[in-house]
Design a protein around this motif. Structure first.
Motif, PDB file in Angstrom:
ATOM      1  N   ALA A   1      83.311  45.890  17.795  1.00  0.00           N
ATOM      2  CA  ALA A   1      82.935  44.483  18.004  1.00  0.00           C
ATOM      3  C   ALA A   1      82.736  44.191  19.491  1.00  0.00           C
TER       4      ALA A   1
ATOM      5  N   LEU B   1      87.113  38.176  13.196  1.00  0.00           N
ATOM      6  CA  LEU B   1      85.921  38.198  14.042  1.00  0.00           C
ATOM      7  C   LEU B   1      85.111  36.914  13.870  1.00  0.00           C
TER       8      LEU B   1
ATOM      9  N   GLN C   1      80.761  40.927  20.660  1.00  0.00           N
ATOM     10  CA  GLN C   1      81.311  39.878  19.799  1.00  0.00           C
ATOM     11  C   GLN C   1      82.241  39.032  20.651  1.00  0.00           C
TER      12      GLN C   1
ATOM     13  N   LEU D   1      77.284  41.656  12.065  1.00  0.00           N
ATOM     14  CA  LEU D   1      78.711  41.847  12.318  1.00  0.00           C
ATOM     15  C   LEU D   1      79.378  42.590  11.158  1.00  0.00           C
TER      16      LEU D   1
END
Length: 117
Positions: free
Chosen positions: A59, A82, A64, A6
């Protein structure tokens, strides 16, 4: 999603749109809020919001599951949360005023010093 992956996706998104002065802090041992804190600047309000939007886009493309943003309307300081990575995108004047690096860096250096002893 793995924190390191990430972080990589986030940095790629910021670099794609030429974010300024990117700083990354590993804050896992300092707080339970997040694992990685990324701070960067944009040249204008529009650039700040575009950088944050690009992080969100990257993302989402990488599936995500948790994404939360704050500050897009003003564009002076946009936070992209996030989960395990939190991104602060700021105008240079806002960044200088709040000086988040000076908040986190001494704590991180102190922890590193203690862990070496």
């Amino acid at each position: 999603m793995e924190t390191e992956k990430l972080q990589e996706i986030t940095l790629e998104a910021l670099n794609d749109l030429k974010a300024l002065d990117i700083v990354t802090f590993d804050v896992r041992d300092l707080t339970t809020i997040t694992d990685i804190m990324i701070i960067c600047s944009g040249r204008s309000n529009r650039h700040v919001t575009s950088l944050a939007a690009n992080v969100v886009t990257h993302a989402k493309k990488n599936r995500q599951s948790y994404i939360n943003t704050e500050g897009e309307k003003e564009g002076e300081w946009v936070i992209v949360d996030l989960g395990s990575v939190v991104v602060h995108v700021m105008l240079p004047t806002t960044r200088k005023f709040y000086n988040l690096e000076d908040l986190w860096e001494p704590i991180q250096k102190y922890r590193e010093k203690i862990s070496k002893e």
